[in-house]
Design an enzyme around this catalytic site. Structure first.
Site, mmCIF file in Angstrom:
data_model
loop_
_atom_site.group_PDB
_atom_site.id
_atom_site.type_symbol
_atom_site.label_atom_id
_atom_site.label_comp_id
_atom_site.label_asym_id
_atom_site.label_seq_id
_atom_site.Cartn_x
_atom_site.Cartn_y
_atom_site.Cartn_z
ATOM 1 N N ILE A 118 0.684 -0.889 -0.142
ATOM 2 C CA ILE A 118 -0.155 0.221 -0.103
ATOM 3 C C ILE A 118 0.614 1.466 0.283
ATOM 4 O O ILE A 118 0.406 2.482 0.082
ATOM 5 C CB ILE A 118 -0.821 0.211 1.376
ATOM 6 C CG1 ILE A 118 -0.056 -0.341 2.694
ATOM 7 C CG2 ILE A 118 -1.860 -1.084 0.996
ATOM 8 C CD1 ILE A 118 -1.068 -0.150 3.794
ATOM 9 N N GLY A 125 8.468 3.451 0.218
ATOM 10 C CA GLY A 125 8.820 4.988 0.189
ATOM 11 C C GLY A 125 10.676 4.140 0.555
ATOM 12 O O GLY A 125 11.079 2.904 0.472
ATOM 13 N N GLY A 126 11.725 5.287 0.791
ATOM 14 C CA GLY A 126 12.959 5.143 1.098
ATOM 15 C C GLY A 126 13.943 4.569 2.326
ATOM 16 O O GLY A 126 14.585 3.743 1.546
ATOM 17 N N MET A 127 13.220 3.865 3.769
ATOM 18 C CA MET A 127 13.359 2.821 4.089
ATOM 19 C C MET A 127 12.010 2.182 3.909
ATOM 20 O O MET A 127 11.672 1.462 5.573
ATOM 21 C CB MET A 127 12.915 3.924 5.523
ATOM 22 C CG MET A 127 14.247 4.659 6.137
ATOM 23 S SD MET A 127 15.870 3.735 5.578
ATOM 24 C CE MET A 127 15.454 2.870 7.132
ATOM 25 N N VAL A 181 5.346 -0.699 2.890
ATOM 26 C CA VAL A 181 4.033 -0.858 4.046
ATOM 27 C C VAL A 181 3.227 -1.461 2.944
ATOM 28 O O VAL A 181 2.781 -1.664 1.891
ATOM 29 C CB VAL A 181 3.952 0.327 4.255
ATOM 30 C CG1 VAL A 181 2.676 0.310 5.455
ATOM 31 C CG2 VAL A 181 5.003 1.456 5.127
ATOM 32 N N LYS A 230 5.213 -2.820 7.908
ATOM 33 C CA LYS A 230 6.754 -2.292 6.833
ATOM 34 C C LYS A 230 7.625 -2.953 6.722
ATOM 35 O O LYS A 230 8.383 -3.765 7.944
ATOM 36 C CB LYS A 230 6.523 -0.743 7.838
ATOM 37 C CG LYS A 230 7.488 0.031 7.160
ATOM 38 C CD LYS A 230 8.238 1.526 7.800
ATOM 39 C CE LYS A 230 8.696 2.308 6.226
ATOM 40 N NZ LYS A 230 9.458 3.533 7.293
ATOM 41 N N ASP A 243 10.611 15.493 8.878
ATOM 42 C CA ASP A 243 10.176 15.184 7.658
ATOM 43 C C ASP A 243 8.698 15.437 7.435
ATOM 44 O O ASP A 243 8.306 14.561 6.867
ATOM 45 C CB ASP A 243 11.019 13.990 7.471
ATOM 46 C CG ASP A 243 10.543 13.323 6.050
ATOM 47 O OD1 ASP A 243 10.578 14.402 4.854
ATOM 48 O OD2 ASP A 243 10.488 12.127 5.698
#
Length: 170
Positions: free
Chosen positions: A24, A27-29, A32, A47, A141
């Site tokens: 869903i 991102g960079g980390m 999810v 995640k 962020d």
């Protein structure tokens, strides 16, 4: 590589408890996933840190730090982690599944939000950030994609991956 990883994980179980249903977000980390707790039947978000970075101790540490920070949170306006670990060498953490959309998605769809809606979102976000600040955290962020509005109108601050602890707060 990410498509291969998506295919590898879809339908798989994490820790035997969480069956991954669909990706869903990404991102960079990490990615999810919407998942279901197989014993309890409730929907959660998992995640996962990408395989491509699990050899980078700095990034793994940052991911685990985010999980620990989110586990300390107990506020309506900040998402919380309630489980974490490692599956097949890949770190993960589990959060509540949120039904709704990010402020970024809402703005991209609608073009903008009205002043009352914007004020409501801002007040809720400030409450959540003030709570995190009392715990010694600074987000670092904040952006529309890291602010989520649930279907009942509750604003949630997401993604503490870049959060900084204020000195002396640990």
């Amino acid at each position: 590589l990410l498509k291969q990883q998506t295919g590898l994980w879809q339908g798989q179980r994490v820790r035997g408890r969480y069956k991954l249903l669909e990706k869903i977000g990404e991102g960079g980390m990490g990615a999810v996933w919407k998942a279901v707790h197989v014993d309890l039947g409730n929907t959660v978000a998992v995640k996962l840190l990408p395989y491509s970075v699990v050899g980078d101790a700095r990034l793994v540490g940052r991911f685990q730090r985010e999980a620990r920070l989110l586990a300390q949170i107990n506020h309506t306006n900040v998402v919380q982690a309630f489980d974490a670990g490692e599956e097949a060498g890949q770190p993960y953490f589990v959060m509540p599944f949120l039904d709704g959309a990010s402020v970024g998605e809402i703005v991209r769809r609608r073009g903008r939000v009205g002043p009352r809606t914007a004020l409501s979102i801002m007040l809720q976000v400030v409450r959540g950030l003030a709570y995190a600040h009392r715990l010694g955290m600074i987000h670092r962020d904040l952006k529309p994609d890291n602010l989520f509005i649930t279907s009942d109108g509750t604003a949630k601050v997401l993604d503490l991956g870049l959060a900084k602890l204020i000195e002396g707060s640990e």
